[in-house]
Design an enzyme around this catalytic site. Sequence first.
Site, PDB file in Angstrom:
ATOM      1  N   CYS A   1      -8.161  -2.057   8.154  1.00  0.00           N
ATOM      2  CA  CYS A   1      -6.770  -2.045   7.692  1.00  0.00           C
ATOM      3  C   CYS A   1      -6.273  -0.627   7.429  1.00  0.00           C
ATOM      4  O   CYS A   1      -5.189  -0.245   7.880  1.00  0.00           O
ATOM      5  CB  CYS A   1      -6.603  -2.905   6.435  1.00  0.00           C
ATOM      6  SG  CYS A   1      -6.714  -4.670   6.798  1.00  0.00           S
TER       7      CYS A   1
ATOM      8  N   GLU B   1       0.832  -1.212   0.000  1.00  0.00           N
ATOM      9  CA  GLU B   1       0.000   0.000   0.000  1.00  0.00           C
ATOM     10  C   GLU B   1       0.867   1.263   0.000  1.00  0.00           C
ATOM     11  O   GLU B   1       1.821   1.369   0.753  1.00  0.00           O
ATOM     12  CB  GLU B   1      -0.925  -0.002   1.229  1.00  0.00           C
ATOM     13  CG  GLU B   1      -1.872  -1.184   1.296  1.00  0.00           C
ATOM     14  CD  GLU B   1      -2.932  -1.189   0.196  1.00  0.00           C
ATOM     15  OE1 GLU B   1      -3.092  -0.160  -0.482  1.00  0.00           O
ATOM     16  OE2 GLU B   1      -3.587  -2.235   0.027  1.00  0.00           O
TER      17      GLU B   1
ATOM     18  N   HIS C   1      -1.409  -5.584   1.934  1.00  0.00           N
ATOM     19  CA  HIS C   1      -2.582  -6.455   1.864  1.00  0.00           C
ATOM     20  C   HIS C   1      -2.182  -7.758   1.186  1.00  0.00           C
ATOM     21  O   HIS C   1      -1.434  -7.745   0.203  1.00  0.00           O
ATOM     22  CB  HIS C   1      -3.716  -5.788   1.065  1.00  0.00           C
ATOM     23  CG  HIS C   1      -4.733  -5.112   1.925  1.00  0.00           C
ATOM     24  ND1 HIS C   1      -4.973  -3.757   1.883  1.00  0.00           N
ATOM     25  CD2 HIS C   1      -5.580  -5.608   2.876  1.00  0.00           C
ATOM     26  CE1 HIS C   1      -5.921  -3.454   2.764  1.00  0.00           C
ATOM     27  NE2 HIS C   1      -6.306  -4.557   3.371  1.00  0.00           N
TER      28      HIS C   1
HETATM   29  N1  PCA Z   1      -8.597  -7.064   6.326  1.00  0.00           N
HETATM   30  C1  PCA Z   1      -9.550  -6.008   6.592  1.00  0.00           C
HETATM   31  C2  PCA Z   1      -9.486  -5.798   8.078  1.00  0.00           C
HETATM   32  C3  PCA Z   1      -8.812  -7.001   8.632  1.00  0.00           C
HETATM   33  C4  PCA Z   1      -8.197  -7.664   7.476  1.00  0.00           C
HETATM   34  O1  PCA Z   1      -7.424  -8.633   7.505  1.00  0.00           O
HETATM   35  C5  PCA Z   1      -9.301  -4.739   5.761  1.00  0.00           C
HETATM   36  O2  PCA Z   1      -8.793  -4.847   4.642  1.00  0.00           O
HETATM   37  O3  PCA Z   1      -9.614  -3.647   6.215  1.00  0.00           O
END
Ligand code: PCA
Length: 199
Positions: free
Chosen positions: A141, A78, A166
């Site tokens: 997140c 990100e 991610h």
């Molecule tokens: N993904 C979610 C919150 C927890 C996770 O593993 C997100 O992308 O916000």
Amino acid sequence: MVLLTGFDAFGAIAANPSGLAARALHGKQVAGHRIVGAVLPTVFDASTTLLDQLLVRHAPALVVCTGVAAGRHALSVERVAINRDDAPIPDNTGYQPRDRSVVADGPAAYLSTLPVQAMVHALQQNGLAAELSPSAGHYVCNHLFYQLMHALAREPGVGWRGGFIHVPPLEVMALEHTVRGLRLALRCALTVGADTPVA
Ligand code: PCA
């Protein structure tokens, strides 16, 4: 040491590869640093509180927070955390902020201080699907990512480099590849100097 966080199960995600990977890498060494892997609850407030406690306790040289993103097919480094919570589903306590600031008087956004270009390149060079991502979404997140960058901006001595990755769901990327990718990403962030775009 370096801090690697992941999240627990939430919504339709019965097994969260980000938390499983953080657990798998806990105690391992990377580029001369010990990894502290922690699983955070998918909860807006509690995840931030726990992260703050880990930052104070460990004063890590590097912090990489991770979460799963349904629909992603690559490890997604990100670029930017934005100052907005707009949860499409409730968190694990039932809290669902809609169109709210993460930090009321905070800046609109923070850029990751990880060498994001070099990390994507390193992952791809090692045969893993990887991409730069322009948005971590508006859920827990992005909230944690923003709070991390806000904390590092306030106390730069705590850890200069921090950011968010991610990972794809388990059905898309086997856990062993996610684990290998996150270890490579940590190694890259610990060893490269200034980030430069890679052709
Ligand atoms: N993904 C979610 C919150 C927890 C996770 O593993 C997100 O992308 O916000």
